[in-house]
Design a protein around this motif. Structure first.
Motif, PDB file in Angstrom:
ATOM      1  N   ARG A  14      -6.344   1.796   0.258  1.00  0.00           N
ATOM      2  CA  ARG A  14      -6.698   2.438   1.521  1.00  0.00           C
ATOM      3  C   ARG A  14      -8.181   2.280   1.816  1.00  0.00           C
ATOM      4  NH1 ARG A  14      -2.992   8.008   1.082  1.00  0.00           N
ATOM      5  NH2 ARG A  14      -1.023   6.891   0.876  1.00  0.00           N
ATOM      6  N   ASP A  15      -8.806   1.305   1.196  1.00  0.00           N
ATOM      7  CA  ASP A  15     -10.253   1.163   1.295  1.00  0.00           C
ATOM      8  C   ASP A  15     -10.644   0.606   2.667  1.00  0.00           C
ATOM      9  OD1 ASP A  15     -12.740  -0.707   0.998  1.00  0.00           O
ATOM     10  OD2 ASP A  15     -12.889   0.786  -0.601  1.00  0.00           O
ATOM     11  N   PRO A  16     -11.457   1.346   3.431  1.00  0.00           N
ATOM     12  CA  PRO A  16     -11.800   0.903   4.788  1.00  0.00           C
ATOM     13  C   PRO A  16     -12.532  -0.437   4.815  1.00  0.00           C
ATOM     14  CG  PRO A  16     -12.406   3.206   4.449  1.00  0.00           C
ATOM     15  CD  PRO A  16     -12.013   2.666   3.113  1.00  0.00           C
ATOM     16  N   ALA A  17     -13.434  -0.674   3.838  1.00  0.00           N
ATOM     17  CA  ALA A  17     -14.190  -1.927   3.843  1.00  0.00           C
ATOM     18  C   ALA A  17     -13.262  -3.120   3.607  1.00  0.00           C
ATOM     19  CB  ALA A  17     -15.286  -1.877   2.769  1.00  0.00           C
ATOM     20  N   LEU A  18     -12.338  -2.938   2.668  1.00  0.00           N
ATOM     21  CA  LEU A  18     -11.380  -4.012   2.415  1.00  0.00           C
ATOM     22  C   LEU A  18     -10.481  -4.236   3.628  1.00  0.00           C
ATOM     23  CD1 LEU A  18     -10.211  -3.486  -1.288  1.00  0.00           C
ATOM     24  CD2 LEU A  18     -11.309  -5.508  -0.308  1.00  0.00           C
ATOM     25  N   ALA A  19     -10.131  -3.149   4.295  1.00  0.00           N
ATOM     26  CA  ALA A  19      -9.300  -3.267   5.507  1.00  0.00           C
ATOM     27  C   ALA A  19     -10.037  -4.095   6.555  1.00  0.00           C
ATOM     28  CB  ALA A  19      -8.957  -1.884   6.054  1.00  0.00           C
ATOM     29  N   ARG A  20     -11.311  -3.806   6.742  1.00  0.00           N
ATOM     30  CA  ARG A  20     -12.099  -4.567   7.735  1.00  0.00           C
ATOM     31  C   ARG A  20     -12.162  -6.041   7.341  1.00  0.00           C
ATOM     32  NH1 ARG A  20     -15.033   0.232   7.955  1.00  0.00           N
ATOM     33  NH2 ARG A  20     -16.481  -0.423   6.321  1.00  0.00           N
ATOM     34  N   HIS A  21     -12.325  -6.281   6.031  1.00  0.00           N
ATOM     35  CA  HIS A  21     -12.389  -7.656   5.541  1.00  0.00           C
ATOM     36  C   HIS A  21     -11.075  -8.397   5.858  1.00  0.00           C
ATOM     37  CE1 HIS A  21     -13.153 -11.058   2.929  1.00  0.00           C
ATOM     38  NE2 HIS A  21     -12.026 -10.811   2.289  1.00  0.00           N
ATOM     39  N   LEU A  22      -9.943  -7.733   5.586  1.00  0.00           N
ATOM     40  CA  LEU A  22      -8.653  -8.372   5.849  1.00  0.00           C
ATOM     41  C   LEU A  22      -8.443  -8.615   7.343  1.00  0.00           C
ATOM     42  CD1 LEU A  22      -6.405  -6.457   3.280  1.00  0.00           C
ATOM     43  CD2 LEU A  22      -6.871  -8.905   3.287  1.00  0.00           C
ATOM     44  N   LEU A  23      -8.902  -7.673   8.161  1.00  0.00           N
ATOM     45  CA  LEU A  23      -8.779  -7.860   9.613  1.00  0.00           C
ATOM     46  C   LEU A  23      -9.623  -9.048  10.083  1.00  0.00           C
ATOM     47  CD1 LEU A  23      -8.747  -4.123  10.717  1.00  0.00           C
ATOM     48  CD2 LEU A  23      -7.001  -5.816  11.298  1.00  0.00           C
ATOM     49  N   ASP A  24     -10.822  -9.183   9.503  1.00  0.00           N
ATOM     50  CA  ASP A  24     -11.658 -10.346   9.846  1.00  0.00           C
ATOM     51  C   ASP A  24     -10.955 -11.639   9.445  1.00  0.00           C
ATOM     52  OD1 ASP A  24     -13.591  -8.755  10.894  1.00  0.00           O
ATOM     53  OD2 ASP A  24     -14.850  -8.714   9.089  1.00  0.00           O
ATOM     54  N   GLU A  25     -10.371 -11.625   8.243  1.00  0.00           N
ATOM     55  CA  GLU A  25      -9.634 -12.801   7.765  1.00  0.00           C
ATOM     56  C   GLU A  25      -8.508 -13.160   8.733  1.00  0.00           C
ATOM     57  OE1 GLU A  25      -9.303 -14.619   4.299  1.00  0.00           O
ATOM     58  OE2 GLU A  25     -11.399 -14.465   4.923  1.00  0.00           O
ATOM     59  N   LEU A  26      -7.807 -12.108   9.171  1.00  0.00           N
ATOM     60  CA  LEU A  26      -6.701 -12.328  10.110  1.00  0.00           C
ATOM     61  C   LEU A  26      -7.200 -12.964  11.403  1.00  0.00           C
ATOM     62  CD1 LEU A  26      -4.268  -9.273  10.158  1.00  0.00           C
ATOM     63  CD2 LEU A  26      -3.643 -11.679  10.314  1.00  0.00           C
ATOM     64  N   ARG A  27      -8.309 -12.446  11.900  1.00  0.00           N
ATOM     65  CA  ARG A  27      -8.856 -12.991  13.151  1.00  0.00           C
ATOM     66  C   ARG A  27      -9.262 -14.448  12.966  1.00  0.00           C
ATOM     67  NH1 ARG A  27     -11.550  -7.942  13.072  1.00  0.00           N
ATOM     68  NH2 ARG A  27     -10.328  -6.455  14.285  1.00  0.00           N
ATOM     69  N   ASN A  28      -9.768 -14.767  11.781  1.00  0.00           N
ATOM     70  CA  ASN A  28     -10.169 -16.152  11.521  1.00  0.00           C
ATOM     71  C   ASN A  28      -8.968 -17.069  11.315  1.00  0.00           C
ATOM     72  OD1 ASN A  28     -12.849 -15.448  11.626  1.00  0.00           O
ATOM     73  ND2 ASN A  28     -12.983 -14.998   9.429  1.00  0.00           N
ATOM     74  N   THR A  29      -7.844 -16.477  10.867  1.00  0.00           N
ATOM     75  CA  THR A  29      -6.682 -17.301  10.524  1.00  0.00           C
ATOM     76  C   THR A  29      -5.779 -17.558  11.726  1.00  0.00           C
ATOM     77  OG1 THR A  29      -6.749 -16.350   8.306  1.00  0.00           O
ATOM     78  CG2 THR A  29      -4.719 -17.477   8.930  1.00  0.00           C
TER      79      THR A  29
END
Lengths: 367, 344
Positions: A8-23
């Motif tokens: 539930r880590d917010p920083a990791l969530a943001r990282h995954l969302l950035d990855e998604l946007r890049n993918t």
């Protein structure tokens, strides 16, 4: 709280969302099959954070929602009988049948009890040999092993006052039925982690191959879902269609073979009607011949059932992902958790209830 | 014409267990059945009422029907004292005296009754609030579940605290005195034998000393409420509705103990809706928020106090929103009725 915080880590969530946007380079439509995942997506607002074009379609995986009205009406007719102790998981109590629900029956005098495992129902049957104890056995592959164990235990104890009203459903036939629909928009699936923890994922491999659809076995925490979505998008972008396992901490390919053995021993596969969807071949479980003495549908002769759905309810379209709750003319007005017209508004995992609890009012289907 | 009513049966014509759960069904019952029969009730329904003609006197009454009678951290006796003291405290009143009415089921072992009453007396003594009157009734087996207790409290407002659920203002800080979910999950686990009871204990405790410590902040403290039935979600929704403001809280700031989170995850319950008996939310003017927080933390019952959100300066009135862990926003709705453990 480590085991929760990690997912539930917010920083990791943001990282995954950035990855998604890049993918994600173009729109993709992914269905989460399981109602528990729908619940997390909506409660956390994850679906609103996804990159433009990546859309989640909420699938039929809420056991409360897909239990046929006929089963509910039968359950209530049995529960209303004198001498019966009717047991159920809590969230089944508020599901509307044609005329009433279990909570209202209880308020009028029926002995309806919430249990946390089917073994509780067996224990009640042991303690009250003067009463017929009935357990409403619904759910996907997740709950079937425990229900099978309860039947085996009741059999060992020689109980004659215990029975089950069985309405189990199976996930893979529902997925193939959705994919066989020519209007199906689903391009990838998030498969339910807890179902796969029991069944493994061998059943999914021919589906992924035949329909050329990525299937990612996914957990239930916010980061599980974000990672599962990312893995699905990654496959779609690369033109792959494989079964991948995001939920490695709980799932192995062969699943839990002991649980599978228990289910095979007690139940057999049968055709099953899904509420809102209709009959799907080989999509359910019923008691095997050698355990039919525990079948409440045979023990209690219930006649005169006339299941009637509210004509305004579009539960079927909701459960197959064809429509959003907010598309429904009754959503939030004539259909609320207080007065649900259909099952998706009842269970906390129902798509309509999840949308309503999150205050969703504005979305409309992109189509 | 026959005496049998020809009106079709309607499910709303019986009381459901959810009507007592402190959520939307409870409000519906009050609005449609109870309040119309008692005359016009204008204004918000508070935890305690000002006594007409006596502006500093506050009265509150509550009934306790918890099952089981004893559970980790508390029991029905101490709960009956703490609950009423806290309802008085939420209006800024110092409790002066309590009445206690017992309804006891025939057959209850005297040892159990003795334990309950001793605990009640001990809690009242520890809170420095005398029990000055009472009543005892015994009813037939099955007419009540072992013992029900009603406590009524009289309190006096001192200092400049003038609290109401209708006084929250845009910009207010939303403070929470301690972790949520302990009482509800403890009682559920003990009653149902779910196995969490060794890890958790009810948070039941009196909060009047905590409120007294806030008194010097006077009118900077606008609203206090202890989130009992219906949990934090119901308390915040009531305040948002009665004050006509938009409240927003941050999920990452709301303290949910690990055992509560585990139990709620397994059972499909929402910690925001689970009952508490020893914490309170405070809506405080932004200029006084830090001092209020420091004051709360200086007392044992508020040592884990945190700021969980604020009243938005603009936003949909009456609505509570949550900033989720992953950075989205969602509405925190008023709970409907009782929470039902989910299937899987």
């Amino acid at each position: 709280m480590k085991y929760l915080d990690e997912y539930r880590d917010p920083a990791l969530a943001r990282h995954l969302l950035d990855e998604l946007r890049n993918t994600a380079t173009r729109p993709w439509r992914i269905m989460e099959v399981c109602g528990g995942q729908t619940h997390t997506l909506v409660r956390q607002g994850i679906d609103e954070l996804l990159p433009a074009g990546v859309r989640m379609i909420h699938g039929p995986g809420c056991p409360v929602c897909v239990t046929p009205l006929e089963t509910l009406d039968r359950a209530m007719a049995v529960a209303a009988r004198p001498g019966v102790i009717f047991t159920s998981f809590g969230d089944m109590l508020r599901v509307p049948g044609s005329d009433t629900d279990m909570l209202s029956l209880r308020a009028r005098g029926a002995d309806v009890r919430v249990v946390y495992t089917p073994m509780d129902a067996v224990r009640i049957a042991q303690e009250r040999p003067d009463r017929e104890v009935v357990f409403l056995a619904v759910g996907f592959e997740t709950t079937a092993p425990a229900n099978a164990m309860a039947v085996l235990h009741a059999d060992r104890l020689g109980l004659t006052n215990f029975s089950m009203l069985v309405s189990h459903v199976l996930v893979p036939p529902a997925m193939t039925a959705l994919l066989d629909d020519p209007d199906c928009e689903v391009q990838a699936f998030l498969a339910a982690g807890h179902v796969c923890a029991v069944m493994g994922w061998r059943e999914y491999e021919p589906i992924a191959e035949r329909y050329r659809v990525p299937i990612v076995i996914t957990g239930f925490e916010p980061l599980d879902l974000l990672e599962g979505i990312l893995m699905a998008v990654d496959q779609l972008e690369q033109g792959r269609f494989e079964v991948e396992n995001q939920y490695v901490r709980a799932v192995r390919r062969s699943g839990n073979t002991e649980a599978q053995d228990a289910v095979r021993m007690v139940f057999r596969v049968t055709d099953r009607a899904w509420r809102g969807i209709g009959a799907l071949p080989d999509s359910g479980l019923e008691l095997a011949e050698s355990y039919r003495q525990f079948d409440a549908a045979l023990r209690f002769d219930v006649s005169g059932l006339c299941p009637t759905e509210d004509p305004e309810c579009i539960a079927g379209a909701i459960l197959t992902g064809a429509r959003l709750p907010t598309d429904c003319t009754a959503y939030g007005t004539r259909c609320t958790p207080r007065h649900p017209l259909g099952a998706p508004m009842v269970s906390a995992e129902g798509t309509c209830a999840a949308f309503h609890a999150a205050g969703r009012t504005k979305e409309v289907s992109p189509s | 014409m026959t005496l049998a009513c020809p009106t079709p049966f309607h499910e709303d014509e019986v009381v459901l267990i959810g009507h007592g759960a402190g959520g939307r069904l409870t409000a519906e019952l009050l609005d449609t059945v109870v309040l119309p029969a008692l005359g016009d009730q204008s204004g918000p329904l508070e935890d305690a009422a000002l006594l007409p003609g006596h502006p500093d006197l506050v009265v509150s009454t509550d009934s306790f029907v918890v099952s089981p009678l004893f559970f980790p951290g508390a029991d029905i006796g101490s709960l009956a004292v703490h609950g009423t003291i806290n309802d008085l405290a939420m209006r800024g009143a110092w409790p002066l005296a309590l009445s206690v009415a017992l309804i006891v089921e025939e057959g209850l072992p005297l040892a159990e009754l003795r334990s309950v009453i001793q605990s009640l007396g001990k809690a009242a003594h520890a809170a420095d609030v005398p029990v000055i009157t009472g009543d005892t009734k015994v009813v037939g087996r099955g007419a009540v579940d072992k013992i029900f207790i009603n406590t009524t409290g009289i309190g006096r407002r001192r200092g400049a605290l003038r609290l109401s659920a209708a006084l929250a203002r845009p910009g207010d800080a939303v403070l929470l005195s301690g972790p949520i979910g302990l009482h509800g999950t403890t009682v559920l686990s003990t009653r149902e034998g779910l196995g969490f009871e060794s890890d958790i204990a009810s948070d039941s405790q009196p909060l009047h000393r905590l409120v007294r410590a806030l008194a010097p902040l006077g009118e900077h403290v606008h609203t206090l409420r202890d989130p009992t039935r219906g949990g934090l979600a119901a308390a915040l929704n009531e305040i948002a509705r009665d004050s006509s403001v938009a409240v927003e809280i941050d999920e990452s700031c709301v303290p949910v103990p690990e055992a509560v989170a585990s139990a709620c995850d397994l059972l499909g319950l929402d910690p925001l809706i689970v009952a508490n008996e020893g914490c309170m939310v405070a809506f405080v003017a932004p200029s006084a928020a830090d001092e209020a927080l420091a004051t709360m933390r200086s007392l044992p019952e508020g040592r884990n106090a945190v700021r969980i959100g604020e009243v938005l300066t603009d936003g949909p009135r009456g609505r509570v929103t949550l900033r989720t862990l992953v950075g989205a926003r969602r509405v925190v709705d008023m709970p409907l009725g009782e929470q039902l453990p989910r299937i899987c």
